[in-house]
Design an enzyme around this catalytic site. Structure first.
Site, PDB file in Angstrom:
ATOM      1  CB  SER A  20      21.217 -61.998  20.924  1.00 55.61           C
ATOM      2  OG  SER A  20      21.482 -62.263  22.286  1.00 55.61           O
ATOM      3  CE  LYS A  80       6.171 -39.004  21.947  1.00 58.36           C
ATOM      4  NZ  LYS A  80       6.314 -39.899  20.778  1.00 58.36           N
TER       5      LYS A  80
END
Length: 315
Positions: free
Chosen positions: A126, A178
């Site tokens: 990764s 949000k």
């Protein structure tokens, strides 16, 4: 005035001589201690403080995140004429996408000035693999774990548990996305679409640099970017790494391709303890945690977007 007997005079002279001698030895011991501290400090100083040419070794263990001190050290290596090459020793499952990007970018700048080579030990996946492709050449063991090209965002939906124990979640937000998704809600709708786009944007960049650095077409890189991990030998066959080997083979490559003498000392420049006392603390702490069966560097909790191959631990 009475003159002391010869025996007393001799004893007084011997005592005075001993006192002066003891004082000298104290100063000598103090000087030796100072020199020892300076020697330990110098061992971990930046390469620019050494007297000769070196090969710098940067070691990346554990979870990768952004690190300002590490970034500055790598930038300093670019300007240090005494550093003739850099070996990046990697043993990491990955980390944050920003941490991998930071290392990739600075290693590309470093590689433009002097040869760099990555050596993957047990694991380079990764964001750690993202780091490795920033160097000029990648070595790994036949049974090292490499790959896991991908990005993920994880979400835990604890809604049923919170309902069971009687906890209600509420909030006031400036917009509908949000702080979404909430821990008590599934990842669906607009929040999922928004985070999916975030993952796709990061993933696209990752695939692009793999294609560029490994000499592949984008479809070829994309075919390998399904998150799979492979052994080093398979990674070599797929073009994810350049050669089988460790630091010994990396140094031979530096000699053959860049005329970097194998006799140059390899100087560990990262990680570097602040001083000898912190080094002793790290050694003691690491030994204690190891004896207790705990990870020597401890788990790192990650917030945000990650590029990480997660190893599951079993009892």
């Amino acid at each position: 005035m009475t003159t002391p007997p010869p025996t007393q005079a001799h004893e007084a002279l011997a005592a005075e001589t001993f006192r002066r001698s003891r004082g000298r030895w104290r100063w000598i011991a103090f000087a030796v201690a100072v020199l020892a501290v300076l020697a330990v400090w110098g061992r971990f100083a930046v390469p620019g403080s050494t007297g000769g040419e070196v090969v710098a070794r940067v070691t990346l263990n554990g979870t990768i995140t952004t690190n300002a001190a590490r970034q500055q050290l790598l930038e300093d290596l670019i300007e240090d004429d005494r550093v003739k090459a850099v070996v990046v020793a990697i043993n990491s499952p990955g980390g944050t996408t920003a941490g991998g990007e930071e290392l990739y970018e600075v290693l590309r700048r470093l590689s433009a000035e002097k040869p760099t080579v990555a050596v993957i030990h047990e694991l380079g996946a990764s964001a750690a693999y993202m780091t490795a492709i920033g160097t000029d050449r990648i070595f790994a063991r036949r049974l090292s774990i490499v790959g896991s090209i991908g990005v993920l965002y994880q979400h835990i939906n604890a809604g049923k548990l919170l309902d069971t124990i009687g906890i209600d979640f509420d909030k006031i937000a400036s917009g509908p996305l949000k702080a979404e998704p909430d821990i008590n809600e599934p990842l669906v709708g607009a929040p999922r679409e928004s985070l999916g786009q975030l993952v796709e944007d990061s993933f696209a960049w990752f695939v692009d640099i793999v294609a560029e650095r490994r000499g592949m077409s984008r479809p070829e890189a994309l075919a390998l970017a399904d998150g799979r991990i492979v052994a080093g030998q398979t990674g070599l066959d797929l073009g994810l790494i350049d050669a089988i080997g460790g630091e010994h083979e990396a140094r031979l490559w530096l000699e053959a391709e860049h005329s970097v003498s194998p006799d140059l000392a390899a100087l560990d420049v990262w990680p570097r303890p602040d001083n000898s006392f912190s080094l002793i603390g790290q050694l003691i702490g690491g030994a204690t945690r190891s004896a207790l069966g705990l990870p020597t560097e401890g788990p790192v909790m990650l917030d945000g977007l990650v590029s990480l191959w997660q190893v599951e631990h079993h009892p």
